[in-house]
Design an enzyme around this catalytic site. Structure first.
Site, mmCIF file in Angstrom:
data_model
loop_
_atom_site.group_PDB
_atom_site.id
_atom_site.type_symbol
_atom_site.label_atom_id
_atom_site.label_comp_id
_atom_site.label_asym_id
_atom_site.label_seq_id
_atom_site.Cartn_x
_atom_site.Cartn_y
_atom_site.Cartn_z
ATOM 1 N N LEU A 68 -19.029 -93.279 57.738
ATOM 2 C CA LEU A 68 -19.703 -93.454 59.027
ATOM 3 C C LEU A 68 -19.001 -94.452 59.940
ATOM 4 O O LEU A 68 -18.448 -95.447 59.482
ATOM 5 C CB LEU A 68 -21.142 -93.923 58.772
ATOM 6 C CG LEU A 68 -21.946 -92.996 57.851
ATOM 7 C CD1 LEU A 68 -23.279 -93.646 57.471
ATOM 8 C CD2 LEU A 68 -22.172 -91.642 58.508
ATOM 9 N N HIS A 101 -21.323 -92.075 64.584
ATOM 10 C CA HIS A 101 -22.529 -91.729 63.818
ATOM 11 C C HIS A 101 -23.681 -92.675 64.147
ATOM 12 O O HIS A 101 -24.838 -92.270 64.212
ATOM 13 C CB HIS A 101 -22.250 -91.802 62.318
ATOM 14 C CG HIS A 101 -21.167 -90.878 61.838
ATOM 15 N ND1 HIS A 101 -19.908 -91.316 61.519
ATOM 16 C CD2 HIS A 101 -21.160 -89.537 61.639
ATOM 17 C CE1 HIS A 101 -19.166 -90.285 61.125
ATOM 18 N NE2 HIS A 101 -19.900 -89.193 61.192
ATOM 19 N N GLY A 110 -22.704 -85.273 67.691
ATOM 20 C CA GLY A 110 -21.791 -85.916 68.629
ATOM 21 C C GLY A 110 -21.027 -84.886 69.438
ATOM 22 O O GLY A 110 -20.605 -83.859 68.911
ATOM 23 N N LYS A 160 -18.120 -85.139 70.481
ATOM 24 C CA LYS A 160 -16.705 -85.042 70.106
ATOM 25 C C LYS A 160 -16.448 -83.679 69.471
ATOM 26 O O LYS A 160 -15.446 -83.033 69.725
ATOM 27 C CB LYS A 160 -16.298 -86.154 69.136
ATOM 28 C CG LYS A 160 -14.779 -86.323 69.106
ATOM 29 C CD LYS A 160 -14.300 -86.980 67.843
ATOM 30 C CE LYS A 160 -14.408 -86.015 66.705
ATOM 31 N NZ LYS A 160 -13.829 -86.420 65.461
ATOM 32 N N ASP A 161 -17.397 -83.246 68.624
ATOM 33 C CA ASP A 161 -17.291 -81.915 68.015
ATOM 34 C C ASP A 161 -18.030 -80.910 68.908
ATOM 35 O O ASP A 161 -19.049 -80.331 68.520
ATOM 36 C CB ASP A 161 -17.871 -81.938 66.600
ATOM 37 C CG ASP A 161 -17.103 -82.897 65.704
ATOM 38 O OD1 ASP A 161 -15.863 -82.821 65.686
ATOM 39 O OD2 ASP A 161 -17.735 -83.730 65.037
#
Lengths: 289, 289
Positions: A33, A37, A147, A149-150
């Site tokens: 993490l 996260h 998130g 980001k993904d």
């Protein structure tokens, strides 16, 4: 904080919580993490009675030549971070418990995957859809946190929830970045020192692309070209892709007239990094799903 | 009895029921109800606080040359039958509400389908798995009821529930038959008078096969041959298959040393009929899943 390691106990626990009419916020992770996260946990903590976080490095979403074995793991540290962020339940199932036999039912993601990470990671999102379906059935979430980001994972999960009528609200959370702009990622530990100093240009290049849109550029090809140039100029790693697509449908478009994603991926020696920006036709950051 | 026609109302209703800690028994059907369905409703009524029955002729589980358009429908009559059997909620969604856009997520059944009806109905069980997943997410059942006439559907649904960790108990209910043994089916209305009088031999042939096992025969091929002979002798319709397999895995076996299914399908002019018997190695009827 409660640590649950079997799917049976997890399902019983979540069922009992629902019977008390409490809301459940769920944060699925692969562990190791970081602050990215933590922002998910904080967001979940704000709006739910109970926060469940899972740590499961899902073999089904790794290809045969990918980094399943060397994906970083540190359970003791993860437990501390979860506890600090007031997670109520940490769910750490075993692979044998999650996949006790060969599956009869396969989930296939057939849209939103022939682009971006889906191109180089065949079957990856099938594995993501499968494990999320299972985890959703074990944790009964009202809300699930991912998130940005993904971003492709967010787009696929949005379709999973809609297509199969999961009674779940998907909450995308903005990417958390290092001081120099590099997106936080568990895989950043695999960067060499020189790679680490180059890596920030991934974000810089995306910002440059976004600025072009702010300045009036509407042609996706021109923007992709400029972003590629900047990455090529500053990063020795091998470029995987730069793409500009509709978001969240991830369909191509010929002129920027709606919300889009500008995304890139680069292979370094021991890590493949991804990053993206989602913005509207005027270049203003958004993340509508 | 409440009739619900939108997925949104169904999901809200079921969610409210669960919050009252009441149990839900769910009977998914394609309508045109007969005594077979009534036995499912009665079984559900016995063991649950609330009984939900759905009527949905699912286009996704019909092949391009199958009988989706002429599948029999009679909603008014179905409503009466449901009411007589003390169903609490009749859920009748529209195709547009169930499939508002092309699916991004596809479910594939990759085991238990290269035999029996799966061979001649490509994609059928993918459509079944998809619609059941959606219906389960809309109706929150504790228990779901299926007739053993559709034994392959029972086997696939058992795998669906296990593989994806649905918190649902699957209850298989014995096949209900006409006086002469013909399995009740919505499709029986499509039989001509002479076909109807032949149709009973489907069951008779299966009984003969079972009797061979009771009498000590252990070789599946010998039993299949005898059943085929009897069907050929008495039925003018075209034989689709006679198979004897492990149940519920539906894997072949070389000697009868465990629970098996003996199943057959025959094409008549306007209907394809199926039937089966599940029994243990001594030929005694069972239906363990």
């Amino acid at each position: 904080m409660k640590v649950i390691r079997t799917i049976q106990e997890m399902q019983q626990y979540a069922q009992a919580i629902k019977q008390e009419r409490k809301s459940i916020g769920f944060v699925p992770t692969m562990g190791y993490l970081h602050e990215g996260h933590e922002s998910l946990m904080m967001e979940a903590r704000k709006n739910n009675d109970i926060v469940i976080m899972s740590i499961f490095v899902n073999p089904l979403q790794f290809g045969p030549n990918e980094d399943y074995d060397r994906y970083p793991r540190d359970e003791a540290r993860d437990q501390k971070i979860a506890e600090q962020n007031q997670v109520d339940v940490l769910f750490i199932p075993s692979v044998d418990d999650m996949y006790p036999q060969e599956q009869t039912i396969q989930m296939k993601v057939i849209r939103r995957v022939n682009v971006m990470c889906g191109k180089s990671r065949e079957g990856h999102f099938d594995g993501v859809a499968t494990v999320l379906t299972k985890l959703f059935h074990l944790t009964y979430p009202n809300r699930v946190y991912f998130g940005m980001k993904d971003a492709q994972q967010v787009a696929v999960t949005a379709a999973l929830i809609t297509d199969l009528n999961f009674p779940i609200e998907l909450i995308p959370v903005p990417t958390v970045r290092e001081q120099d702009g590099l997106a936080k990622s568990s895989r950043n530990v695999h960067l060499s020192k020189s790679e680490r100093s180059e890596a920030k240009y991934l974000y810089q290049a995306l910002l440059k692309g976004q600025k072009l849109v702010v300045d009036g550029e509407k042609n996706p090809a021109n923007i992709v070209k400029e972003v590629k140039n900047m990455i090529d100029h500053h990063i020795n790693g091998k470029l995987d892709y730069v793409e500009l697509l509709q978001f969240p449908s991830l369909e191509p478009l010929s002129t920027i007239d709606q919300q889009v994603i500008l995304a890139a991926a680069v292979y370094f020696n021991n890590a493949r990094l991804i990053d993206n920006l989602v913005f509207n036709k005027d270049g203003m950051l958004t993340s509508r799903i």
